[in-house]
Write an enzyme that holds these catalytic residues in place. Structure first.
Site, PDB file in Angstrom:
ATOM      1  CE1 TYR A   1      61.359  77.790  22.162  1.00  0.00           C
ATOM      2  CE2 TYR A   1      62.701  77.252  24.082  1.00  0.00           C
ATOM      3  CZ  TYR A   1      61.528  77.110  23.366  1.00  0.00           C
ATOM      4  OH  TYR A   1      60.532  76.302  23.835  1.00  0.00           O
TER       5      TYR A   1
ATOM      6  CB  SER B   1      59.756  77.001  27.105  1.00  0.00           C
ATOM      7  OG  SER B   1      60.834  76.091  27.271  1.00  0.00           O
TER       8      SER B   1
END
Length: 282
Positions: free
Chosen positions: A156, A143
């Site tokens: 995350y 990401s």
């Protein structure tokens, strides 16, 4: 040209589903796996009902929880049993646990890493011997948040930073075996990640609060992802805003911290009260 055989985890929805459909469009055979069999079967049915000449036998669904190494091995073995080889693996399964550092329980952190990092490693270990035989490629779903972490996204972002490190390490270690590794770093892409809570449970009634103006469709994002994997690129950043964020983080390292601090203070100024999880990340 020889037909490639893909195994995509988290293949029932979002990016995983779009990757499967794009790989199929380009002539690959594709195995999709995930925890929700109904979503996997829906993708298989979608392919089977298409009238464009797509062979329904070119896709298979394999239920698999990537947190369980035995299930990952069984999934990889099922692909080999069906098609005799495995040439591309996309470790895409994952979700986003959010919340402040103070209030996020350690159990949430552990579960986040069980899926996003250790699930990825379980997938890799299950596929590794087959990729060595085929001289194949593994793609790891990272990401842009690993380059531009923000407040309230600790679990995350930390997991995706770990994925980035794993990808860089694998690129070096697998080269001698003839296996390639691609790190995929998307920005905002249509998926269910904004509808999954910090325990990994799907919440259909939730509203995805991510900025839709910046969001790419999953099918649009899948095209450059598949192209990057086929070309055995080391890294690919998907969406314009993600490329901009990566460039800013490289040119101005203090910028992510400064912007994150400002945003956190603006949203929760001078309060010691419990805070709600922020908008789900990319």
């Amino acid at each position: 040209m020889k037909t490639s055989v893909w195994w995509i985890t988290g293949g029932g929805t979002g990016i995983g589903r779009a990757l499967a459909l794009e790989a199929l469009r380009q002539g690959a055979r594709v195995a999709i796996s995930g925890r929700r069999l109904d979503r996997l079967e829906a993708v298989v049915q979608e392919v089977s009902s298409q009238a464009d000449g797509q062979d329904p036998k070119s896709i298979m669904a394999i239920p698999c929880d990537v947190a369980d190494p035995a299930q990952c091995k069984a999934a990889a073995d099922a692909v080999i049993e069906r098609w005799g080889e495995l040439t591309v693996v996309v470790a895409n399964a994952g979700y986003a646990a959010t919340g402040s550092m103070v209030q996020t329980p350690i159990e949430v952190w552990k579960h986040q890493f069980d899926i996003n990092l250790f699930g990825l490693l379980n997938t890799f270990h299950a596929a590794h011997p087959h990729l060595v035989k085929s001289g194949g490629q593994i793609a790891l779903m990272g990401s842009i948040a690993s380059s531009f972490p923000g407040p309230g996204m600790g679990p995350y972002c930390s997991s995706k930073i770990a994925v980035q490190t794993v990808a860089q390490t694998l690129s070096m270690e697998l080269a001698a075996e003839g296996v390639g590794c691609t790190l995929v770093q998307p920005g905002f892409v249509e998926s269910e990640i904004g509808l999954v809570d910090s325990e990994g449970k799907f919440r259909e009634q939730w509203k995805d609060k991510r900025p839709h103006a910046l969001m790419w469709s999953a099918s649009r994002a899948a095209r450059p992802m598949v192209r990057a994997v086929r070309r055995r690129r080391k890294r690919v950043i998907i969406t314009g805003h993600a490329r901009l964020m990566a460039a800013l983080a490289w040119a101005l390292p203090p910028l992510p911290r400064w912007l994150g601090t400002l945003a956190w203070r603006k949203k929760w100024p001078r309060t010691k009260d419990p805070v709600d999880p922020p908008t789900s990340p990319v």
